[in-house]
Design a protein around this motif. Structure first.
Motif, PDB file in Angstrom:
ATOM      1  N   SER A  91      -3.494 -10.854  -4.267  1.00 52.81           N
ATOM      2  CA  SER A  91      -2.893 -10.542  -2.966  1.00 52.81           C
ATOM      3  C   SER A  91      -1.420 -10.931  -2.903  1.00 52.81           C
ATOM      4  O   SER A  91      -0.819 -10.887  -1.829  1.00 52.81           O
ATOM      5  CB  SER A  91      -3.658 -11.254  -1.848  1.00 52.81           C
ATOM      6  OG  SER A  91      -3.606 -12.659  -2.034  1.00 52.81           O
ATOM      7  N   HIS A 115       0.838  -1.199   0.000  1.00 56.55           N
ATOM      8  CA  HIS A 115       0.000   0.000   0.000  1.00 56.55           C
ATOM      9  C   HIS A 115       0.874   1.251   0.000  1.00 56.55           C
ATOM     10  O   HIS A 115       2.076   1.193   0.266  1.00 56.55           O
ATOM     11  CB  HIS A 115      -0.908   0.009   1.232  1.00 56.55           C
ATOM     12  CG  HIS A 115      -1.565  -1.310   1.508  1.00 56.55           C
ATOM     13  ND1 HIS A 115      -2.422  -1.912   0.622  1.00 56.55           N
ATOM     14  CD2 HIS A 115      -1.460  -2.166   2.573  1.00 56.55           C
ATOM     15  CE1 HIS A 115      -2.831  -3.075   1.110  1.00 56.55           C
ATOM     16  NE2 HIS A 115      -2.263  -3.252   2.287  1.00 56.55           N
ATOM     17  N   SER A 154      -1.340  -2.493  -4.329  1.00 59.20           N
ATOM     18  CA  SER A 154      -2.774  -2.553  -4.050  1.00 59.20           C
ATOM     19  C   SER A 154      -3.597  -1.451  -4.698  1.00 59.20           C
ATOM     20  O   SER A 154      -4.792  -1.617  -4.928  1.00 59.20           O
ATOM     21  CB  SER A 154      -3.004  -2.503  -2.539  1.00 59.20           C
ATOM     22  OG  SER A 154      -2.685  -1.205  -2.033  1.00 59.20           O
TER      23      SER A 154
END
Length: 306
Positions: A177, A80, A217
């Motif tokens: 992910s 992130h 992300s």
């Protein structure tokens, strides 16, 4: 805050690296002529797919390796925190290090969102900007249009044995992910990124097979989406701008290219009629001619203004 790893001239051919805020920032120099900095997409796709040999014959191409792709360039908040603002701040340092008064900035796909942000907020060292497969917005409106285009692609190729794999990759996109999943999805969707991948698979399969990706992300450090809406701001963009879009692009298609062109005062628009999302690969001569002409003309204008 930052120090050099190698003490070579900043625009000498080859790979360059320096430390910035604890991360390693790399870039790769090829060709000669006016300087054009290229920012790749994804986010998280390794830069190599964006190599443009036809442009390297006329321009000094500086390919940025965006932070986050290599393990030693990852933020503490990885995956992130890779916002357009952060990419732009790293880009500003890189451009300043090159040692030329002004450069052109070319951004592809997500890189076009970064390039637009940089042109809007840090235009001082730019002679012009190339928005290649970009859009003025992300979010639900953009996603709905992409969904519609993917449906058109599916209808056009119904019955092709490769289609189920492409659609499965699109379906998996929202559940990525890991780096492995990011790379598998990138390779899986790639046939839809060409005007006719399966019609010339021998030519395009090596690029698909070579694609590498890191999972990033799209969220900031607080896990909020880094949503784009540049519609109002682009009306005030004063830099020379070239917008390039492929007629068959399913992700950032002609609708968005036309809107960028209409929003940006005095911009130029090139629609590549036989390309999808990767016109520099599909129609390299047309692509290179347009970018070269734009860079040379606006370099002369910038020199004249100076």
């Amino acid at each position: 805050m930052h120090s050099s790893i190698a003490h070579t001239a900043p625009l000498s051919p080859g790979t360059h690296a320096y430390r910035l805020a604890g991360l390693v920032q790399r870039y790769h120099v090829h060709g000669s002529g006016p300087v054009c900095v290229a920012h790749s997409g994804g986010p998280g796709i390794f830069y190599e797919y964006l190599r443009m040999p036809a442009l390297e014959e006329h321009l000094t191409m500086v390919y940025v390796e965006p932070i986050g792709t290599a393990e030693d360039s990852r933020l503490p908040s990885h995956p992130h925190g890779y916002t357009r603002e952060r990419y732009s701040r790293f880009l500003e340092i890189l451009i300043n290090r090159l040692g030329v008064p002004k450069v052109h900035l070319l951004g592809h796909s997500h890189g076009a969102f970064v390039a637009a942000h940089h042109a809007l907020h840090r235009p001082e060292r730019l002679a012009g900007v190339v928005l290649y497969e970009g859009s003025p917005v992300t979010g639900p409106e953009h996603a709905a249009e992409a969904g519609r285009m993917v449906e058109e692609f599916a209808a056009e190729h119904s019955g092709h044995p490769g289609l189920p794999g492409v659609l499965a990759a699109f379906d998996a996109m929202s559940r990525i992910s890991s780096d492995e999943e990011a790379e598998a999805v990138a390779k899986g969707v790639l046939p839809s990124y060409f005007a006719d991948f399966w019609g010339d698979e021998a030519r395009y399969a090596p690029l698909r097979d070579a694609v590498q990706a890191t999972y990033i992300s799209g969220l900031d450090e607080d896990l909020a989406p880094d949503v784009v809406n540049d519609r109002a701001a682009l009306r005030d963009l004063t830099l020379p701008a070239l917008v390039i879009v492929g007629r068959h692009d399913v992700i950032c298609g002609v609708r968005w290219g036309r809107e960028l062109h209409e929003l940006i005062p005095g911009s130029r628009l090139l629609i590549l009629e036989n390309s999808g999302h990767l016109g520099h690969v599909e129609e390299p001569a047309l692509f290179a001619d347009a970018v070269r002409s734009f860079v040379l003309e606006t370099t002369a204008e910038a020199d004249g203004a100076a």
